[in-house]
Design an enzyme around this catalytic site. Sequence first.
Site, short mmCIF file in Angstrom:
data_model
loop_
_atom_site.label_atom_id
_atom_site.label_comp_id
_atom_site.label_asym_id
_atom_site.label_seq_id
_atom_site.Cartn_x
_atom_site.Cartn_y
_atom_site.Cartn_z
N ASN A 100 3.45 5.49 -10.21
CA ASN A 100 2.29 5.39 -11.11
C ASN A 100 0.98 5.18 -10.36
O ASN A 100 -0.08 5.59 -10.84
CB ASN A 100 2.53 4.23 -12.09
CG ASN A 100 1.25 3.77 -12.76
OD1 ASN A 100 0.77 4.40 -13.70
ND2 ASN A 100 0.66 2.69 -12.26
N TYR A 106 -8.22 15.18 -6.84
CA TYR A 106 -7.28 14.57 -7.80
C TYR A 106 -6.38 15.64 -8.43
O TYR A 106 -5.16 15.46 -8.54
CB TYR A 106 -8.11 13.86 -8.87
CG TYR A 106 -7.35 13.07 -9.90
CD1 TYR A 106 -6.77 11.84 -9.58
CD2 TYR A 106 -7.24 13.52 -11.22
CE1 TYR A 106 -6.09 11.11 -10.54
CE2 TYR A 106 -6.58 12.79 -12.19
CZ TYR A 106 -6.00 11.58 -11.85
OH TYR A 106 -5.33 10.85 -12.81
N ASN A 166 0.88 -1.17 0.00
CA ASN A 166 0.00 0.00 0.00
C ASN A 166 0.92 1.22 0.00
O ASN A 166 1.50 1.57 1.02
CB ASN A 166 -0.90 -0.01 1.24
CG ASN A 166 -1.76 1.23 1.33
OD1 ASN A 166 -1.74 2.08 0.42
ND2 ASN A 166 -2.49 1.36 2.40
N VAL A 167 1.01 1.89 -1.14
CA VAL A 167 2.00 2.97 -1.27
C VAL A 167 1.69 4.18 -0.40
O VAL A 167 2.54 5.04 -0.19
CB VAL A 167 2.18 3.43 -2.74
CG1 VAL A 167 2.92 2.40 -3.56
CG2 VAL A 167 0.85 3.80 -3.37
P1 NAI Z 1 -5.74 1.99 -12.93
O1 NAI Z 1 -6.85 2.18 -11.98
O2 NAI Z 1 -5.84 0.95 -13.98
O3 NAI Z 1 -4.36 1.75 -12.18
C1 NAI Z 1 -4.05 2.34 -10.95
C2 NAI Z 1 -3.02 1.48 -10.27
O4 NAI Z 1 -2.72 2.05 -8.99
C3 NAI Z 1 -3.51 0.05 -10.03
O5 NAI Z 1 -2.50 -0.86 -10.37
C4 NAI Z 1 -3.76 0.03 -8.53
O6 NAI Z 1 -3.57 -1.24 -7.96
C5 NAI Z 1 -2.71 1.00 -8.03
N1 NAI Z 1 -3.05 1.51 -6.71
C6 NAI Z 1 -4.17 2.16 -6.33
N2 NAI Z 1 -4.13 2.41 -5.01
C7 NAI Z 1 -2.95 1.95 -4.55
C8 NAI Z 1 -2.33 1.92 -3.27
N3 NAI Z 1 -2.89 2.43 -2.18
N4 NAI Z 1 -1.11 1.33 -3.18
C9 NAI Z 1 -0.52 0.82 -4.27
N5 NAI Z 1 -1.05 0.81 -5.49
C10 NAI Z 1 -2.26 1.37 -5.63
O7 NAI Z 1 -5.53 3.42 -13.59
P2 NAI Z 1 -4.52 3.99 -14.67
O8 NAI Z 1 -5.33 4.78 -15.60
O9 NAI Z 1 -3.63 2.93 -15.20
O10 NAI Z 1 -3.70 5.02 -13.79
C11 NAI Z 1 -2.30 4.97 -13.58
C12 NAI Z 1 -1.81 6.36 -13.22
O11 NAI Z 1 -2.02 7.23 -14.32
C13 NAI Z 1 -2.57 6.96 -12.04
O12 NAI Z 1 -1.68 7.70 -11.22
C14 NAI Z 1 -3.53 7.91 -12.71
O13 NAI Z 1 -3.92 8.97 -11.87
C15 NAI Z 1 -2.70 8.39 -13.88
N6 NAI Z 1 -3.46 8.96 -14.97
C16 NAI Z 1 -4.38 8.22 -15.66
C17 NAI Z 1 -5.09 8.78 -16.70
C18 NAI Z 1 -6.10 8.02 -17.50
O14 NAI Z 1 -6.78 8.65 -18.35
N7 NAI Z 1 -6.27 6.72 -17.33
C19 NAI Z 1 -4.88 10.19 -17.07
C20 NAI Z 1 -3.90 10.87 -16.29
C21 NAI Z 1 -3.21 10.27 -15.29
#
Ligand code: NAI
Length: 251
Positions: A94, A159, A67-68
């Site tokens: 990420n 966010y 849990n980051v």
């Molecule tokens: P996603 O929901 O598929 O992935 C998020 C990841 O963060 C997952 O692997 C999840 O397990 C992990 N995570 C969540 N809470 C956590 C915690 N407490 N400890 C450890 N890991 C945790 O979403 P996505 O889209 O792949 O997002 C990845 C990054 O990109 C995020 O930071 C998001 O804010 C950012 N982002 C995404 C965009 C999009 O359009 N999908 C746009 C801009 C930024």
Amino acid sequence: MTIPGLLEGKRAIVTGGVRGIGYAIAEAFAGAGADLIITTTRDPQESAQQIEHLRSFGHEVVAIKLNVSDKAEVSSVLAAAIDETQGVDILVNNAGITRDGLLLRMSEQDWDDVICVDLKSAFNTTQTVLPYMLRKKSGSIINISSVVGQGGNPGQCNYAAAKAGLIGMSLSIAKEMGPKGIRTNCIAPGFIKTAMTEKMPEAVVEDWKKKISLRRAGEPQEVASVALFLASQMSSYINGQVISCCGGITK
Ligand code: NAI
């Protein structure tokens, strides 16, 4: 897309590395020859298929449940993983969540959760990883921010605050650590097809697409290409920058 050999001999940490953008980054890095430490929120066994795929590139992949947002857990679990694998060259912060809602109705919990997972997590991991990079006098830290952190978005003040905070934090670390050979940069993705955007209402998605010059959502692999560039020596003179990966979003 990857470039075989580009990260040969390097070890990268990717938080949230088993799905979405994090998984695409892990895949691009593994294809480029990097060893990996990836973090998941669940038992790594639940992501056995993804982990096996990453291992199929022939390099070491260590998957840890983490849990980051928990400083004590990051300090002990992540440091132990790095100690076992002997050092780290690249850190990709990420992991992220959304808890959307208009400010007037937003609960304190939703505010705190997003700030903790999307911003404080980078403090937790970076403080843990930096001593290892300092020993090597080199490193690349890549923080996944968002265009929302640059331009704001109704319903996402928590966010946007976290992602803008990540930019400010990155620029400061770039100045603190640049003299030590450690580069810190941000990627600001726009609208990328992942589980995070899947849950958005259709009308919101259509509205977003109208603002994107390329008139389409991005693929996680398109963000991963930018991360690969920032992780490698191809970006050796880039420090303290924010690279947008958003298909050209107009205001
Ligand atoms: P996603 O929901 O598929 O992935 C998020 C990841 O963060 C997952 O692997 C999840 O397990 C992990 N995570 C969540 N809470 C956590 C915690 N407490 N400890 C450890 N890991 C945790 O979403 P996505 O889209 O792949 O997002 C990845 C990054 O990109 C995020 O930071 C998001 O804010 C950012 N982002 C995404 C965009 C999009 O359009 N999908 C746009 C801009 C930024």
